[in-house]
Design an enzyme around this catalytic site. Structure first.
Site, mmCIF file in Angstrom:
data_model
loop_
_atom_site.group_PDB
_atom_site.id
_atom_site.type_symbol
_atom_site.label_atom_id
_atom_site.label_comp_id
_atom_site.label_asym_id
_atom_site.label_seq_id
_atom_site.Cartn_x
_atom_site.Cartn_y
_atom_site.Cartn_z
ATOM 1 N N ASP A 13 -41.886 -31.287 5.927
ATOM 2 C CA ASP A 13 -41.482 -31.973 4.692
ATOM 3 C C ASP A 13 -42.513 -33.079 4.492
ATOM 4 O O ASP A 13 -42.560 -34.035 5.267
ATOM 5 C CB ASP A 13 -40.072 -32.542 4.879
ATOM 6 C CG ASP A 13 -39.613 -33.403 3.711
ATOM 7 O OD1 ASP A 13 -40.446 -33.725 2.830
ATOM 8 O OD2 ASP A 13 -38.422 -33.778 3.695
ATOM 9 N N ASP A 35 -37.137 -29.134 0.422
ATOM 10 C CA ASP A 35 -38.312 -30.015 0.386
ATOM 11 C C ASP A 35 -39.320 -29.707 1.491
ATOM 12 O O ASP A 35 -40.195 -30.525 1.784
ATOM 13 C CB ASP A 35 -37.868 -31.488 0.456
ATOM 14 C CG ASP A 35 -36.951 -31.765 1.643
ATOM 15 O OD1 ASP A 35 -36.750 -30.871 2.475
ATOM 16 O OD2 ASP A 35 -36.434 -32.893 1.729
ATOM 17 N N ASP A 36 -39.195 -28.529 2.122
ATOM 18 C CA ASP A 36 -40.098 -28.177 3.228
ATOM 19 C C ASP A 36 -41.077 -27.088 2.820
ATOM 20 O O ASP A 36 -40.682 -26.044 2.301
ATOM 21 C CB ASP A 36 -39.276 -27.680 4.413
ATOM 22 C CG ASP A 36 -38.440 -28.798 4.995
ATOM 23 O OD1 ASP A 36 -38.911 -29.433 5.942
ATOM 24 O OD2 ASP A 36 -37.344 -29.053 4.469
ATOM 25 N N ASN A 65 -52.519 -30.339 18.918
ATOM 26 C CA ASN A 65 -51.294 -29.567 19.096
ATOM 27 C C ASN A 65 -50.145 -30.290 18.408
ATOM 28 O O ASN A 65 -50.021 -31.501 18.526
ATOM 29 C CB ASN A 65 -51.003 -29.382 20.595
ATOM 30 C CG ASN A 65 -49.870 -28.404 20.815
ATOM 31 O OD1 ASN A 65 -48.722 -28.688 20.500
ATOM 32 N ND2 ASN A 65 -50.193 -27.244 21.354
ATOM 33 N N ASP A 118 -33.211 -25.284 5.006
ATOM 34 C CA ASP A 118 -33.333 -26.705 4.660
ATOM 35 C C ASP A 118 -31.977 -27.379 4.789
ATOM 36 O O ASP A 118 -30.939 -26.752 4.572
ATOM 37 C CB ASP A 118 -33.852 -26.877 3.227
ATOM 38 C CG ASP A 118 -34.162 -28.354 2.931
ATOM 39 O OD1 ASP A 118 -34.693 -29.046 3.831
ATOM 40 O OD2 ASP A 118 -33.862 -28.822 1.815
ATOM 41 N N LYS A 119 -32.018 -28.675 5.170
ATOM 42 C CA LYS A 119 -30.832 -29.527 5.348
ATOM 43 C C LYS A 119 -29.991 -29.085 6.535
ATOM 44 O O LYS A 119 -28.763 -29.154 6.503
ATOM 45 C CB LYS A 119 -29.975 -29.575 4.070
ATOM 46 C CG LYS A 119 -30.738 -29.995 2.832
ATOM 47 C CD LYS A 119 -31.167 -31.451 2.843
ATOM 48 C CE LYS A 119 -31.945 -31.820 1.595
ATOM 49 N NZ LYS A 119 -33.422 -31.654 1.776
ATOM 50 N N TYR A 123 -33.337 -41.562 12.790
ATOM 51 C CA TYR A 123 -33.203 -40.494 11.808
ATOM 52 C C TYR A 123 -34.391 -40.456 10.866
ATOM 53 O O TYR A 123 -34.725 -41.434 10.230
ATOM 54 C CB TYR A 123 -31.917 -40.664 10.993
ATOM 55 C CG TYR A 123 -31.750 -39.539 10.024
ATOM 56 C CD1 TYR A 123 -31.454 -38.264 10.493
ATOM 57 C CD2 TYR A 123 -31.950 -39.712 8.673
ATOM 58 C CE1 TYR A 123 -31.345 -37.203 9.629
ATOM 59 C CE2 TYR A 123 -31.828 -38.658 7.792
ATOM 60 C CZ TYR A 123 -31.535 -37.408 8.273
ATOM 61 O OH TYR A 123 -31.432 -36.357 7.421
ATOM 62 N N LYS A 177 -33.506 -34.086 8.870
ATOM 63 C CA LYS A 177 -33.193 -32.995 9.799
ATOM 64 C C LYS A 177 -34.438 -32.135 9.989
ATOM 65 O O LYS A 177 -35.380 -32.209 9.199
ATOM 66 C CB LYS A 177 -32.043 -32.155 9.243
ATOM 67 C CG LYS A 177 -30.680 -32.759 9.524
ATOM 68 C CD LYS A 177 -30.231 -32.507 10.955
ATOM 69 C CE LYS A 177 -28.951 -33.265 11.243
ATOM 70 N NZ LYS A 177 -28.722 -33.476 12.671
ATOM 71 N N ASP A 178 -34.418 -31.297 11.020
ATOM 72 C CA ASP A 178 -35.616 -30.528 11.324
ATOM 73 C C ASP A 178 -35.874 -29.364 10.391
ATOM 74 O O ASP A 178 -36.978 -28.866 10.325
ATOM 75 C CB ASP A 178 -35.522 -29.986 12.745
ATOM 76 C CG ASP A 178 -35.535 -31.108 13.722
ATOM 77 O OD1 ASP A 178 -36.534 -31.825 13.762
ATOM 78 O OD2 ASP A 178 -34.535 -31.294 14.415
ATOM 79 N N SER A 236 -36.589 0.051 15.096
ATOM 80 C CA SER A 236 -37.153 0.823 16.226
ATOM 81 C C SER A 236 -36.798 0.208 17.573
ATOM 82 O O SER A 236 -37.677 -0.169 18.342
ATOM 83 C CB SER A 236 -38.683 0.930 16.122
ATOM 84 O OG SER A 236 -39.065 1.379 14.864
ATOM 85 N N ARG A 283 -27.681 -36.854 4.377
ATOM 86 C CA ARG A 283 -28.130 -37.782 5.423
ATOM 87 C C ARG A 283 -28.151 -37.143 6.801
ATOM 88 O O ARG A 283 -28.074 -37.836 7.824
ATOM 89 C CB ARG A 283 -27.266 -39.051 5.413
ATOM 90 C CG ARG A 283 -27.430 -39.782 4.095
ATOM 91 C CD ARG A 283 -26.502 -40.949 3.881
ATOM 92 N NE ARG A 283 -26.655 -41.421 2.501
ATOM 93 C CZ ARG A 283 -27.612 -42.247 2.081
ATOM 94 N NH1 ARG A 283 -28.474 -42.736 2.938
ATOM 95 N NH2 ARG A 283 -27.712 -42.589 0.829
#
Ligand code: F6R
Ligand code: MG
Ligand code: MG
Length: 373
Positions: free
Chosen positions: A10, A51-52, A103, A130-131, A227, A230-231, A241, A264
């Site tokens: 983001d 937003d990512d 990295n 997202d979120k 915070y 969120k990731d 297969s 949030r």
């Protein structure tokens, strides 16, 4: 061997935290095209959920490759510049450090990478959410790879009978463990049923000995100590297969299960499977979204994407998600809509707790007995 990497960040929202601005997507697309022309990448696509921005890339440098991670970092610096210029919200939000050294581990952007030998036909699904947080993949991964009520192949396909090996990370203690399902299913559920802490990082087929799935397992709040959003995780799943079929991989999302995230990053809310046009969380910064981009990988080329959730068979899940959202919202600031205090530890809630600390008075009886010798 081919490596499929999804690297996401983001770097600024349009408007608020709801979407990525088209100029940022255009810059990332141009960067990926240039890296493909230069030979760094075999192929690459740019997509987004909320937003990512996600860079979906194939190459032959393996996971954690310095050149690929550096390319992604520089691309996110470029999209951050655009976000700053347009005054977009939270410009550069996920770039936690100024000192990038090759990295992305611990740097903010999330990534899922899978290295494999291409099969004669290689269908993969790239999931972008997202979120919400990386543990949001635990439930669908369990259903895809270990639940015969979801995946008929676990019963019908002899190649799937030996089950799947799950690698699980403990994000608090920074350690990992593997579980072989179905043998260890109950033991594993004890842990992955607590997705704020235990996260499935990868899955492989026991019989075929090939990698089947990989997730992004960073937790921004643990990296940053506070915070910072969120990731918003991503996941790669190979299909067919001897691995779950495309329809078995998508099936878990017909149920809009509750995840942590939303407003949030502090609320439980249903995850809504959506086509890209609807991957724009609006109500109460939610409900959390998941998009699924299908590709056939052919000699490293990404044939696609197909927007897999842009399909009427997921309409019911979307409408159930809206109903569940109404139900959760009526709890307002109460649990279980709001996350338990233990999961709010790294949010702005902790500042409030220290502010109130002096106002708490002890109610324990004061002992008048002499202290023991
Ligand atoms: C969710 C998210 C948002 C923000 C919220 C408040 O991942 O990032 O829900 O937490 O919009 O944002 P600020 O504090 O920046 O006003
Ligand atoms: Mg944001
Ligand atoms: Mg986001």
């Amino acid at each position: 061997m081919t490596t499929l990497s999804i690297i996401k960040a983001d770097t600024g929202g349009f408007v608020g935290h709801s979407e990525v601005h088209p100029d940022m997507l255009a810059a990332a697309t141009a960067a990926v095209a240039a890296a493909t022309a230069d030979g760094l990448l075999i192929d690459g696509k740019v997509s987004r959920c909320g937003d990512d921005i996600s860079l979906i890339m194939t190459h032959d440098h393996g996971p954690d490759a310095e050149r690929v991670h550096t390319f992604a970092w520089e691309t996110f610096l470029r999209t951050t510049e655009i976000a700053k210029r347009l005054g977009l919200y939270g410009a550069g939000q996920d770039l936690l450090s100024d000192a990038f050294s090759g990295n992305l581990r611990g740097m903010g952007p999330g990534y899922a990478e899978l290295e494999f030998t291409e099969r004669p036909s290689e269908p993969v699904i790239c999931f972008l959410a997202d979120k919400t947080e990386p543990g949001a993949w635990n439930l669908p991964l369990y259903k895809m790879f270990a639940d015969p009520f979801n995946t008929a192949g676990l019963v019908i396909d002899e190649k799937m009978h030996d089950g799947f090996r799950f690698e699980v990370y403990d994000l608090y203690e920074e350690k990992r463990i593997t579980f072989d399902t179905p043998r260890d299913s109950y033991d594993m559920l004890m842990f992955i049923g607590a997705p704020a802490r235990y996260v499935v990082h990868s899955v492989e087929s026991i019989k075929l000995g090939i990698p089947a799935a990989a997730t992004s397992t960073q937790r921004l709040s643990l990296i940053a100590g506070r915070y910072v959003g969120k990731d918003d995780p991503v996941m790669i799943v190979r299909c067919q297969s001897g691995l779950p079929a495309v329809g078995e991989v998508l099936e878990p999302f017909a149920f809009p299960y509750a995840v942590a995230g939303c407003m949030r990053g502090s609320h439980h809310a249903p995850i809504m499977p959506v086509g890209l046009a609807q991957a724009t969380p609006a109500r109460f910064d939610g409900p959390p979204r998941v998009a699924a981009l299908g590709f056939q990988i052919t000699q490293g080329r990404l044939i696609g994407p197909r927007d897999m959730f842009a399909d009427p068979s997921f309409d019911r899940a979307r409408s159930q998600a809206n109903e569940a959202m109404d139900y959760f919202r009526r709890h307002g600031p109460f649990e279980p809509h709001r996350l338990p205090l233990s999961d709010l530890e790294y949010t702005t809630m902790s500042a409030l707790e220290s502010k109130m600390a002096d106002r708490w008075e002890s109610m324990r009886p004061v002992s008048t007995a002499p202290a023991p010798a």
